[in-house]
Design a protein around this motif. Sequence first.
Motif, PDB file in Angstrom:
ATOM      1  N   GLY A   1      37.001  40.706  34.126  1.00 17.21           N
ATOM      2  CA  GLY A   1      36.286  39.437  34.210  1.00 17.21           C
ATOM      3  C   GLY A   1      36.420  38.732  35.536  1.00 17.21           C
ATOM      4  N   ASP A   2      37.516  38.976  36.262  1.00  8.97           N
ATOM      5  CA  ASP A   2      37.707  38.310  37.543  1.00  8.97           C
ATOM      6  C   ASP A   2      37.331  39.179  38.736  1.00  8.97           C
ATOM      7  OD1 ASP A   2      39.723  40.098  37.381  1.00  8.97           O
ATOM      8  OD2 ASP A   2      41.351  38.665  37.611  1.00  8.97           O
ATOM      9  N   GLY A   3      36.650  40.319  38.477  1.00  5.98           N
ATOM     10  CA  GLY A   3      36.136  41.146  39.559  1.00  5.98           C
ATOM     11  C   GLY A   3      36.998  42.331  39.963  1.00  5.98           C
TER      12      GLY A   3
ATOM     13  N   THR B   1      45.033  40.550  44.527  1.00  6.99           N
ATOM     14  CA  THR B   1      43.800  40.715  43.762  1.00  6.99           C
ATOM     15  C   THR B   1      44.058  41.080  42.304  1.00  6.99           C
ATOM     16  OG1 THR B   1      43.590  43.052  44.314  1.00  6.99           O
ATOM     17  CG2 THR B   1      42.538  41.480  45.802  1.00  6.99           C
TER      18      THR B   1
ATOM     19  N   SER C   1      44.455  40.667  38.614  1.00 10.74           N
ATOM     20  CA  SER C   1      43.896  39.626  37.773  1.00 10.74           C
ATOM     21  C   SER C   1      44.952  38.953  36.922  1.00 10.74           C
ATOM     22  CB  SER C   1      42.824  40.223  36.861  1.00 10.74           C
ATOM     23  OG  SER C   1      43.442  41.021  35.876  1.00 10.74           O
ATOM     24  N   HIS C   2      44.580  37.833  36.344  1.00  9.92           N
ATOM     25  CA  HIS C   2      45.467  37.101  35.439  1.00  9.92           C
ATOM     26  C   HIS C   2      45.867  37.992  34.262  1.00  9.92           C
ATOM     27  CE1 HIS C   2      47.260  33.927  33.100  1.00  9.92           C
ATOM     28  NE2 HIS C   2      46.468  34.254  32.096  1.00  9.92           N
ATOM     29  N   THR C   3      44.935  38.778  33.757  1.00  7.48           N
ATOM     30  CA  THR C   3      45.228  39.678  32.642  1.00  7.48           C
ATOM     31  C   THR C   3      46.329  40.654  33.016  1.00  7.48           C
ATOM     32  OG1 THR C   3      42.958  39.566  31.858  1.00  7.48           O
ATOM     33  CG2 THR C   3      44.261  41.443  31.112  1.00  7.48           C
TER      34      THR C   3
END
Length: 192
Positions: free
Chosen positions: A165-167, A101, A103-105
């Motif tokens: 942003g991706d939850g 889970t 995120s890309h960041t």
Amino acid sequence: IVKEQIQAIKGTISIDSQLGRGTTFTLRIPLTLTSEQLMICQVGNAVYAFPADSIQKIVVPTPAQISWQDRQPLFHWRDLTIPIYNLADLLTYFIPVPERTISHTLKSSANNPADWLAPLFLIRRGDRLVALEIDRMITEQELTIKPFGQSITPPSYSYGCTILGDGVILPVLDPHTLIQVLVERPRCRRIP
């Protein structure tokens, strides 16, 4: 998608459309939400956010700037001797972010070079500085802080949480209160 996100934070959206004049979208967001620049960092397997304006400076010390006195690490900087507290040691709990889970960041941020010491957040407490040691700086972003609901009692050093942003949900910590509660208060106990 916007409507679902607004409703998820207990807000509302209304649409007013007039022929020949256009359409007005009105978004109402609860006043309990604030937007701030947040420093996102990793401590062990957990990820936390801190308001950027609460951090005096971020430094990566050299080995020559670190000494020890009675099991207390000290950072020597600009003619000051600053006590260092490892954030992982201060917090009695942590919320690991499962790898699937993250995120890309969080994944795309660079790791510290192997020869670097852990970064320090310098926090001003009155007329002195305290250093909080973290494992890795991830990024700085402007994000919304949402207070916790009535169903849980968060620690006093928590502002609430933020959602990337991706939850991915991250706790937002107040370093001033964290230092007051977890560092200074235990030393103020009276011994009978």
